[in-house]
Scaffold this motif. Structure first.
Motif, PDB file in Angstrom:
ATOM      1  N   ARG A  39       0.840  -1.196   0.000  1.00 20.10           N
ATOM      2  CA  ARG A  39       0.000   0.000   0.000  1.00 20.10           C
ATOM      3  C   ARG A  39       0.876   1.247   0.000  1.00 20.10           C
ATOM      4  NH1 ARG A  39      -5.081  -1.789   1.805  1.00 20.10           N
ATOM      5  NH2 ARG A  39      -5.255  -3.952   1.078  1.00 20.10           N
ATOM      6  N   PRO A  40       0.334   2.376  -0.493  1.00 24.77           N
ATOM      7  CA  PRO A  40       1.102   3.626  -0.463  1.00 24.77           C
ATOM      8  C   PRO A  40       1.594   3.944   0.945  1.00 24.77           C
ATOM      9  CG  PRO A  40      -0.841   3.888  -1.843  1.00 24.77           C
ATOM     10  CD  PRO A  40      -0.972   2.541  -1.181  1.00 24.77           C
ATOM     11  N   ALA A  60       7.011   1.487  -7.011  1.00 21.82           N
ATOM     12  CA  ALA A  60       5.810   2.006  -7.664  1.00 21.82           C
ATOM     13  C   ALA A  60       4.579   1.776  -6.794  1.00 21.82           C
ATOM     14  CB  ALA A  60       5.633   1.353  -9.033  1.00 21.82           C
ATOM     15  N   ALA A  61       4.543   0.617  -6.112  1.00 19.40           N
ATOM     16  CA  ALA A  61       3.384   0.286  -5.285  1.00 19.40           C
ATOM     17  C   ALA A  61       3.349   1.098  -3.999  1.00 19.40           C
ATOM     18  CB  ALA A  61       3.386  -1.209  -4.957  1.00 19.40           C
ATOM     19  N   THR A  62       4.501   1.346  -3.388  1.00 14.76           N
ATOM     20  CA  THR A  62       4.521   2.068  -2.115  1.00 14.76           C
ATOM     21  C   THR A  62       4.487   3.573  -2.303  1.00 14.76           C
ATOM     22  OG1 THR A  62       5.561   2.046   0.078  1.00 14.76           O
ATOM     23  CG2 THR A  62       7.026   2.248  -1.810  1.00 14.76           C
ATOM     24  N   GLY A  63       4.892   4.042  -3.491  1.00 10.37           N
ATOM     25  CA  GLY A  63       4.795   5.459  -3.798  1.00 10.37           C
ATOM     26  C   GLY A  63       5.859   6.311  -3.132  1.00 10.37           C
ATOM     27  N   PRO A  64       5.851   7.597  -3.427  1.00 14.22           N
ATOM     28  CA  PRO A  64       6.911   8.482  -2.916  1.00 14.22           C
ATOM     29  C   PRO A  64       6.904   8.622  -1.399  1.00 14.22           C
ATOM     30  CG  PRO A  64       5.168   9.741  -3.993  1.00 14.22           C
ATOM     31  CD  PRO A  64       4.906   8.313  -4.303  1.00 14.22           C
TER      32      PRO A  64
END
Length: 276
Positions: A39-40, A60-64
């Motif tokens: 998750r983000p 990409a999945a966890t995000g910045p």
């Protein structure tokens, strides 16, 4: 021994990347990524990340807002991984031993291994470390083969069995880790949520050889006394010239900390159906 030109003479330096980019690799890696349920904002730890073929998908999945940590003992592989990391990507590479992670307790939301525990000195110790760093609501996904499932068609079954026994007994340190993972994980305080068998079938000898290295392994089997030179010659000649069939199974084991499993059993909604 008869030499046949269809076989690779040397395992290339890009073996791990080549496997990850193959149809086989893309298939099971997509399943592992789905099971991780990243998750983000999550912190994801990839143990034995090698050249980093999975790190981009995790980032990409966890995000910045998240963090991906890739750990490996191979400095050359980490350098290759570093060269692929884009500017600003939330990926940290660590040169270290996954038997002793330099990470604080309960700081990771997700953990992952991919064909790593088959090679380590002490799989249970690595699982203990994963259990230590995972948060109570964390998930670990372990993708590991069981080389005793390797079958290769040959008219002389004794030769085929001698070859596959050599792979399991000698070539791979923990050749039966696939079947052992649920027991080992439970012993380290995990609850098994899923066990997904991924069986790969090969009908093209060249494709199979890029994964299995037939000539190189056969040479070693002869040196170790598992095959005679005559049997090895007949083995390789048949594989190269006759209709080919082989298969092997990799197991994706999804586990959660035991404390979480007990909470689920007490009435909280589980994240996935448990099968033990």
């Amino acid at each position: 021994m008869v030499k046949v030109d269809v076989f690779e003479k040397h395992r290339g330096n890009n073996y791990l990347r080549r496997l990850a980019e193959s149809d086989v690799g893309r298939h099971y890696k997509a399943i592992a990524l789905e099971q991780l349920d990243i998750r983000p904002g999550h912190t994801v730890v990839d143990l034995g990340c090698g050249p980093g073929t999975d790190l981009g998908g995790f980032a990409a999945a966890t995000g910045p807002a998240g963090r991906v940590v890739g750990i490996d003992s191979d400095a050359t592989a980490l350098a290759e991984a570093q060269s692929d990391i884009g500017a600003g990507a939330p990926i940290q590479l660590v040169h270290g031993d996954i038997h002793s992670l330099g990470l604080p307790d309960a700081t990771a939301d997700r953990a992952h291994t991919d064909r790593v525990l088959q090679h380590v000195a002490d799989p249970a110790r690595v699982l203990d470390e994963i259990r230590r760093i995972l948060r109570p609501d964390g998930i670990v996904v372990l993708a590991e083969p069981d080389w005793d499932t390797l079958i290769i068609d040959h008219p002389d079954l004794d030769i085929a069995r001698a070859y596959t026994r050599f792979v399991t007994d000698v070539v791979v340190r923990n050749g039966r880790i696939g079947r052992q993972l649920p027991r080992l994980a439970i012993g380290c305080g995990f609850h098994i949520a899923e066990v997904l068998p991924i069986t790969t079938v090969f009908r093209d000898v060249t494709t199979a050889d890029r994964v299995l290295g037939f000539e190189r392994v056969t040479d070693r089997a002869v040196a170790a006394g598992y095959l005679t030179r005559d049997a090895a010659g007949r083995w390789l000649t048949h594989l190269a010239t006759e209709p080919f069939f082989a298969a092997a199974t990799l197991f994706i084991v999804v586990a959660v900390p035991g404390t979480r499993a007990r909470a689920d059993a007490a009435g909280q909604p589980p994240s996935r159906q448990a099968i033990v």
